[in-house]
Design a protein around this motif. Structure first.
Motif, PDB file in Angstrom:
ATOM      1  N   SER A   1       0.787  -1.143  -0.103  1.00  0.00           N
ATOM      2  CA  SER A   1       0.209   0.132  -0.014  1.00  0.00           C
ATOM      3  C   SER A   1       1.030   1.219  -0.013  1.00  0.00           C
ATOM      4  CB  SER A   1      -0.890  -0.092   1.149  1.00  0.00           C
ATOM      5  OG  SER A   1      -1.826   1.011   1.326  1.00  0.00           O
ATOM      6  N   LEU A   2       0.480   2.001  -0.959  1.00  0.00           N
ATOM      7  CA  LEU A   2       1.539   3.397  -1.156  1.00  0.00           C
ATOM      8  C   LEU A   2       0.658   4.325  -0.277  1.00  0.00           C
ATOM      9  CD1 LEU A   2       2.581   3.159  -4.861  1.00  0.00           C
ATOM     10  CD2 LEU A   2       3.865   2.400  -2.781  1.00  0.00           C
ATOM     11  N   LEU A   3      -0.549   4.817  -0.843  1.00  0.00           N
ATOM     12  CA  LEU A   3      -0.932   5.926  -0.218  1.00  0.00           C
ATOM     13  C   LEU A   3      -2.515   5.825  -0.196  1.00  0.00           C
ATOM     14  CD1 LEU A   3       0.864   8.755  -2.106  1.00  0.00           C
ATOM     15  CD2 LEU A   3       0.674   8.777   0.452  1.00  0.00           C
ATOM     16  N   SER A   4      -3.556   6.252   0.527  1.00  0.00           N
ATOM     17  CA  SER A   4      -4.859   6.210   0.699  1.00  0.00           C
ATOM     18  C   SER A   4      -5.376   7.384   1.055  1.00  0.00           C
ATOM     19  CB  SER A   4      -5.250   4.962   1.551  1.00  0.00           C
ATOM     20  OG  SER A   4      -6.518   4.920   1.644  1.00  0.00           O
ATOM     21  N   ASN A   5      -6.073   8.054   0.113  1.00  0.00           N
ATOM     22  CA  ASN A   5      -6.740   9.348   0.583  1.00  0.00           C
ATOM     23  C   ASN A   5      -8.106   9.597  -0.087  1.00  0.00           C
ATOM     24  OD1 ASN A   5      -5.431   9.864  -1.872  1.00  0.00           O
ATOM     25  ND2 ASN A   5      -5.552  12.224  -1.624  1.00  0.00           N
ATOM     26  N   PRO A   6      -9.088   9.953   0.639  1.00  0.00           N
ATOM     27  CA  PRO A   6     -10.560  10.485   0.232  1.00  0.00           C
ATOM     28  C   PRO A   6     -10.618  11.491  -0.820  1.00  0.00           C
ATOM     29  CG  PRO A   6     -10.352  11.178   2.491  1.00  0.00           C
ATOM     30  CD  PRO A   6      -9.121  10.489   2.192  1.00  0.00           C
ATOM     31  N   SER A   7      -9.805  12.433  -0.750  1.00  0.00           N
ATOM     32  CA  SER A   7      -9.840  13.566  -1.684  1.00  0.00           C
ATOM     33  C   SER A   7      -8.693  14.669  -1.240  1.00  0.00           C
ATOM     34  CB  SER A   7     -11.232  14.493  -1.424  1.00  0.00           C
ATOM     35  OG  SER A   7     -11.076  15.001  -0.072  1.00  0.00           O
TER      36      SER A   7
END
Lengths: 108, 114
Positions: free
Chosen positions: A45-51
């Motif tokens: 997993s590198l990055l996770s963002n909603p907005s």
């Protein structure tokens, strides 16, 4: 049904160049998560963002949920960045829909 | 970082055989997921669970059963394996009550059905 489209399918760059990977999704997503898949198959997993925009090291993820698109920017690419990058949109109860991936090759 | 382990890492079975894939997460996450990855299809969700004893159907559930025995353990069962189930299987977990948090993946299990 819900779909995730990644582009380009493959990308070849010289070491030191910047990479821009795109992700478009067909319906409202709660977030976008980017993964790196190692040649052996394991997922990182590198990055996770909603907005908005999120950074880690040389990686920048930008998600524009209302426009149903996102991108992953890799600055100053290195040979070790070579591999497959997967984009996944999150929806109901955290389920993920994955794109087909972008295969990145960094040449010396 | 969240720890998700899978076993076995590789499995070969014959058509009609029974297979159980195991997944354990040690981060007290509520949600656990099973995916399969095939060339041309990407990763697809098979089953998921939001707690011990709970099971939810994913996008490609046919031919699979799953069971969540504890918060840590989630099993995928293939009771009559077929060659079409040859694939790379991933387990994942995520925290929160709604499940919409970053998912952490296990190393994967390569299953071959002859």
């Amino acid at each position: 049904g819900q779909q995730v489209q990644q582009s380009p399918a493959s990308l070849v760059l010289q070491e030191g160049e910047n990479a821009e990977l795109q992700c478009n999704f067909s319906s409202t997503a709660t977030r976008l998560q980017w993964f790196y898949q190692r040649p052996g198959g394991s997922l990182v997993s590198l990055l996770s963002n909603p907005s908005g925009t999120k950074h880690t090291g040389r990686l920048t993820s930008t998600t524009v949920t209302k426009e149903r698109r996102g991108s992953l920017h890799i600055s100053s690419s290195q040979i070790t960045d070579s591999g497959t990058y997967l984009c996944a949109m999150g929806y109901n109860q955290g389920k993920l829909i994955f794109g087909q991936g972008t295969k990145l090759s960094i040449k010396p | 970082e969240a720890a998700v382990t899978q076993s076995p890492r590789n499995k070969v079975t014959v058509t009609g055989g029974n297979v159980t894939l195991s997944c354990r997460q040690t981060n007290s996450h509520n949600y656990m997921y099973w995916y399969r990855q095939d060339t041309g299809h990407g990763l697809r969700l098979i089953h998921y669970s939001y707690g011990a004893g709970n099971l939810q159907i994913g996008d490609v559930p046919d031919g699979y059963k799953a069971t969540r025995t504890t918060q840590e353990d989630f099993f995928l069962l293939l009771e009559l394996a077929s060659p079409s189930q040859t694939s790379l299987y991933f387990c994942a977990s995520s925290g929160g009550t709604g499940g919409d948090y970053e998912q952490y993946f296990g190393p994967g299990t390569r299953l071959t059905v002859l």
